[in-house]
Design a protein around this motif. Structure first.
Motif: not given
Ligand code: NAP
Length: 257
Positions: A21-25
């Motif tokens: 999710k989020g910036m990791g995604e």
């Protein structure tokens, strides 16, 4: 790079924690496009599977490792071994998984303090120890620690969180010195306000005040997008960034100058 290119040139393997999710995604998607085989390590198995499936169906290479708590060393070691078995030696590590918290300093409990330190800081310690041997053996490696601008400026009601991220910045500098001779660079990106599920949840709980007003106070007049972080991360993981190490690369719309 196309999937045919991948077949011709076996990709370097990258691990992104919290990549579901989020910036990791966004980082996982970007590194896959850059030609890395990407392992998405996340507590949230459905999210990790979803992102990996999309990357694979676009012709790149990804592996989902869901249900992994990166604050538990045994789980980290097992996950990294699986990545190594399926994708090869791990040459890029993005320590991104993290949790936040808002609490008056005097109200922070031991449990809250310990949880934030374990998830945000111990995880980077465990993950880095688990993969640094692969990088040393290859004579090439990239480690990017996603810290926080709150550690640079201080942030009220976030002493536990900002302390964990400040330690991550110090860890980055120490490791850059220690690992530089082995061809491994270590840098940190302290994001400003980036619109992710974490930020949305914090805003919904009223911890961030008026988000539009927050954006209006920033020099670039907008809240960041996960892709803003992914772009900087892509550069730091590239061959072009081989002379960049021990650096704090702020991606914050000018919040910290
Ligand atoms: P996010 O939207 O909450 O996504 C984080 C992902 O990491 C989630 O899938 C989460 O799973 C997973 N995760 C959490 N704890 C984990 C653990 N112990 N083991 C494995 N995976 C775990 O967060 P984000 O906003 O993208 O933030 C990414 C990083 O940037 C964090 O380190 C955060 O502190 C930092 N940061 C964010 C901002 C911002 O404005 N968003 C600003 C500065 C720094 P679950 O959802 O199941 O927990």
């Amino acid at each position: 790079m196309t999937s045919t290119d991948h077949a011709r040139n076996p990709a370097r393997t990258a691990v992104v924690t919290g990549g579901g999710k989020g910036m990791g995604e966004a980082i996982a998607r970007r590194l896959a496009r850059d030609g890395f085989a990407v392992a998405i390590v996340d507590l949230d198995g459905d999210a990790a599977e979803h992102v990996a499936a999309q990357i694979n169906s676009a012709g790149y290479r990804a592996l989902a490792l869901g249900g992994v708590d990166v604050s538990v060393r045994e789980q980290v070691n097992a996950a990294m071994q699986r990545v190594r078995d399926e994708l090869g030696p791990i040459l890029v590590l993005v320590n991104n998984a993290g949790i936040t918290g808002f609490q008056r300093f005097v109200d922070i409990t031991d449990e809250q303090w310990d949880r934030i330190i374990k998830v945000n800081l111990n995880s980077a310690f465990y993950c880095t120890q688990a993969v640094v041997g692969d990088m040393t053996e290859a004579g090439w490696g990239r480690i990017v620690n996603i810290s926080s601008s709150s550690a640079q400026t201080g942030s009220e009601y976030m002493t536990h969180y900002a302390s964990s991220k400040g330690a991550m910045i110090a860890m980055t500098k120490c490791l850059a010195l220690e690992l530089g001779p082995s061809g491994i660079t270590v840098n940190t990106i302290p994001p400003g306000s980036i619109m992710t599920p974490m930020m949305r949840a914090s805003a919904d709980r009223g911890h961030l005040g008026d988000v539009e007003a927050l954006a209006a106070r920033l020099p670039v007049r907008r809240i960041g997008e996960p892709e803003d972080i992914a772009g900087a991360c892509s550069y730091l993981c590239s061959d072009d960034a081989g002379y960049v190490t021990g650096q704090i690369i702020g991606v914050n719309g000018g919040r910290v100058t």
